[in-house]
Design a protein around this motif. Structure first.
Motif, mmCIF file in Angstrom:
data_model
loop_
_atom_site.group_PDB
_atom_site.id
_atom_site.type_symbol
_atom_site.label_atom_id
_atom_site.label_comp_id
_atom_site.label_asym_id
_atom_site.label_seq_id
_atom_site.Cartn_x
_atom_site.Cartn_y
_atom_site.Cartn_z
ATOM 1 N N ALA A 1 0.839 -1.202 0.000
ATOM 2 C CA ALA A 1 0.000 0.000 0.000
ATOM 3 C C ALA A 1 0.875 1.254 0.000
ATOM 4 O O ALA A 1 0.620 2.209 -0.747
ATOM 5 N N ARG B 1 1.450 4.028 -2.973
ATOM 6 C CA ARG B 1 1.217 5.453 -2.706
ATOM 7 C C ARG B 1 2.423 6.281 -3.148
ATOM 8 O O ARG B 1 2.283 7.322 -3.786
ATOM 9 N N GLU C 1 -6.027 -0.783 -5.324
ATOM 10 C CA GLU C 1 -5.409 0.116 -4.344
ATOM 11 C C GLU C 1 -5.070 1.456 -5.000
ATOM 12 O O GLU C 1 -5.345 2.528 -4.445
ATOM 13 N N MET D 1 -4.159 -6.703 1.741
ATOM 14 C CA MET D 1 -4.499 -5.809 0.637
ATOM 15 C C MET D 1 -5.936 -6.006 0.176
ATOM 16 O O MET D 1 -6.628 -5.044 -0.187
ATOM 17 N N ARG E 1 -8.116 -4.208 2.616
ATOM 18 C CA ARG E 1 -8.138 -2.767 2.364
ATOM 19 C C ARG E 1 -9.130 -2.432 1.246
ATOM 20 O O ARG E 1 -9.806 -1.400 1.292
#
Length: 677
Positions: free
Chosen positions: A286, A290, A439, A464, A467
């Motif tokens: 994650a 990002r 994601e 993941m 999420r």
């Protein structure tokens, strides 16, 4: 209040069925009338859809029991004293000005049917349970419990026991007639709170989740109308197995899918090795993603100059940079941040234009926006998830920059593409890539949210994947269903609290169901012995059922032994599964067919065959009356968490279990005393 005999109840049954026919006729008439009374096109479409859905539901309602219970209230109830209510799967109207003939099981008063007891009768003098034959559907008898007099059969009820132990044929059924008090509390838990149900095999956790979805839609229909309810299952075979439950309860507008299908943005044609999949499902990805996305945002290379007729507007480099920095600090989705930068620069020019006495029309604003877009793109470029991920996985330098201090060089090497595609449009994405793409997509813009999500077999989700679910329930609640002992993926949860944090609901209440209503005691005893060697801390299961049969047999030839076991199973009522590792299942199924035994696969939804060949990897969540497990050692060796897989396989039987083996069994699976070997 006077009692009623079986003839009176059968007469009431005929009245209920006549009332259901009247409801269906009235619904069809309302469809015709509704098309003429709506005030506008949208209202007409919405009303028409609702009316047609109701008419279709009533027309297709199976000719099953319209009620399964009855409540007679005595003087102990101030609100319902002297009242009698029939409880069923669906509301049955008594007609204009008349009380309902049957009350929906989800109505508030129906909770008393499940929770009243001799210790706490809740004003109920008599609780009546009805027994039904199935083919043809007929009312065969009833059983009364005089609660205020201290008589409470509970799970000792012969009707409850018969319903729980009824042979399993076809897809999963609802359990509205047999919901136990601890299950009912979970079903009726409030919409605002999230709950996590740790449930051993046969404890009814899946049924609780499905009935909870139906209850929430009934109780909070308006609040859930916009976001809706999502059911997430482990695979399509499981979803096919449970697909009939919600329609039987009157709920058809529920989305049911798998996590893989929910996240897939297109065809999944790529394959990952174990090492690559493990890294991609790790929560550390994650932060890597990002970084990879926001590394695309750069400092302004200089000031902005925008022509406006003979005049030129200018935004200095420092001012431009301050706007970009402020947008980054606000932690909004990437796409929203980019639009804020653009709109704020337009706002700067608008203020300056007004200061010069210029009238800024809408056309002027659109022109400035178009002129500024190229400048903003150079600093905060528009992008797509596929573009970001393809660059990350295809460029060692990009991956090294984004993963510095997060992934080891070996982990980076594991996920790098050996042969990067020419462009992201020709990339062959894997199922793990779909999780990463989701994601990135969530970083770009917020996905659609649901009012409530039910996640079954949640222990197998990666961090993941959790999420991804959390992004879709940010403003809603979730029901998490699972069993840590049945975790079979490489990233399966070993504890619920961390898992719930990844799901965005760290405060969710954790409840354990430990009474197995479907799996008989002999099978539960064997499965509990496996818990001693599994690396999870879960409570042992106790079985409600004293019936059932377990046979563990060593054989020199698996084929004939399997044929004999299946033929014996065909002598009993109910469904049959042959479960084995992939390498063994195909030949054994072929042997059965060669002996004239019809064998279906999990894909044969319309097959009338009583025997289904089930790969061990696909058995989770399914139930069969008779299960034949072939060669447990191969099941254990087929995957890293093979012991957990064997635990799943052994607990698919709800009546009889045969374990056949040619190879030695592990000591903890050796036949207990008294078990046939």
């Amino acid at each position: 209040m006077t009692g009623t005999g079986l003839d009176d109840e059968r007469a009431y049954l005929r009245e209920c069925r006549a009332a259901i026919r009247r409801m269906a006729e009235g619904a069809r008439l309302n469809v015709v009338i509704g098309e003429r009374v709506a005030g506008d096109r949208y209202s007409a479409e919405r009303l028409g859809y609702d009316l047609r859905s109701l008419a279709k539901e009533l027309d297709e309602q199976p000719d099953g029991p319209p009620f399964f219970g009855r409540l007679d209230f005595g003087p102990g109830s101030a609100e319902h004293h002297g009242q009698r209510y029939y409880i069923g799967r669906r509301h049955v109207s008594g007609g204009p000005g008349r009380a309902p003939m049957v009350i929906d099981w989800r109505a508030p008063v129906s909770a008393t049917f499940y929770r009243a007891s001799a210790r706490d009768p809740r004003g109920v003098s008599v609780r009546r349970r009805f027994g039904w034959s199935r083919e043809p559907v007929a009312l065969t008898g009833f059983e009364d419990e005089h609660l205020e007099a201290g008589q409470d059969l509970g799970v000792a009820s012969r009707i409850v026991a018969a319903e729980i132990e009824r042979p399993r044929v076809g897809p999963m059924r609802d359990i509205v007639a047999t919901i136990q008090p601890e299950q009912d509390e979970l079903v009726r838990a409030g919409l605002e709170g999230s709950i996590c149900v740790q449930g051993a095999p046969g404890t009814g956790k899946t049924a609780v989740g499905l009935h909870r979805a139906a209850y929430l839609l009934y109780t909070h229909r308006q609040r859930l109308a916009r976001g809706g309810v999502l059911i997430l299952g482990p695979n399509q075979a499981f979803l096919g197995y449970v697909s009939a439950v919600l329609p039987a309860l009157g709920e058809v507008d529920v989305e049911q899918t798998t996590v893989d299908r929910l996240l897939a943005r297109g065809p999944l044609q790529g394959d990952d090795g174990e090492a690559a999949a493990a890294v991609k499902h790790d929560v550390r990805m994650a932060e890597v993603l990002r970084r990879a996305l926001y590394r695309r945002v750069t400092a302004p290379p200089g000031p902005i100059t925008v022509p406006d007729g003979s005049y030129r507007w200018r935004v200095g480099q420092e001012e431009f940079g301050a706007i970009v920095t402020a947008a980054l600090r606000e932690a909004t989705p990437y796409g929203v941040g980019r639009e804020r930068v653009l709109s704020r620069i337009v706002a700067v020019l608008l203020r300056r234009a007004e200061a010069r006495g210029r009238s800024a029309s809408a056309a002027w604003r659109r022109g400035m926006t178009r002129a500024l877009s190229a400048h903003v793109d150079a600093v905060w470029p528009a992008t797509q998830p596929e573009e970001v991920l393809a660059e990350l996985l295809g460029d060692p330098a990009s991956l090294a920059g984004a993963a510095d201090g997060i992934l080891t060089p070996g982990e980076q090497s594991a996920i790098l593409w050996a042969r990067p595609p020419r462009s992201f449009r020709s990339a062959r994405w894997s199922a793990a890539d779909a999780v990463l793409l989701d994601e990135v997509s969530g970083l770009l813009e917020r996905p659609r949210g649901y009012g409530h999500i039910v996640v079954d077999e949640a222990q197998d989700l990666s961090a993941m994947q959790c999420r991804a679910v959390a992004r879709r329930s940010e403003h809603g609640s979730i029901t998490v269903l699972g069993d840590l002992a049945q975790g079979t993926t490489p990233w399966a949860a070993r504890g619920w609290r961390e898992h719930l944090s990844h799901l965005g609901k760290p405060e969710a209440e954790l409840i354990a169901l430990t009474t197995g209503f479907r799996v008989p005691a002999a099978v539960v005893t064997l499965a509990n012995r496996l818990l001693e060697v599994l690396t999870v801390d879960v409570p042992r299961t106790r079985s409600f059922r004293a019936d059932g049969r377990l046979r563990i047999r060593e054989t020199s030839d698996l084929g004939p032994a399997t044929v004999a076991a299946v033929r014996d199973a065909l002598g009993h009522e109910g469904s049959i599964a042959l479960i084995a590792a992939d390498a063994t299942l195909g030949p054994l199924a072929a042997t059965l067919r060669a002996e004239g035994i019809e064998v279906a696969t999990l894909d044969d939804i319309a097959s009338a065959a009583r025997v289904t060949a089930v790969p061990a990897a696909m058995a989770k969540g399914l139930e069969y009356d008779h299960v034949v497990v072939a060669e447990p050692a191969e099941i254990v060796e087929a995957e890293p968490r093979g012991l957990n897989r064997l635990y799943v396989v052994l607990t698919r039987a709800v009546s009889r279990l045969d374990v056949l083996h040619t190879r030695p069994l592990p000591a903890w699976l050796a036949p207990p005393a008294g078990v046939q070997g």
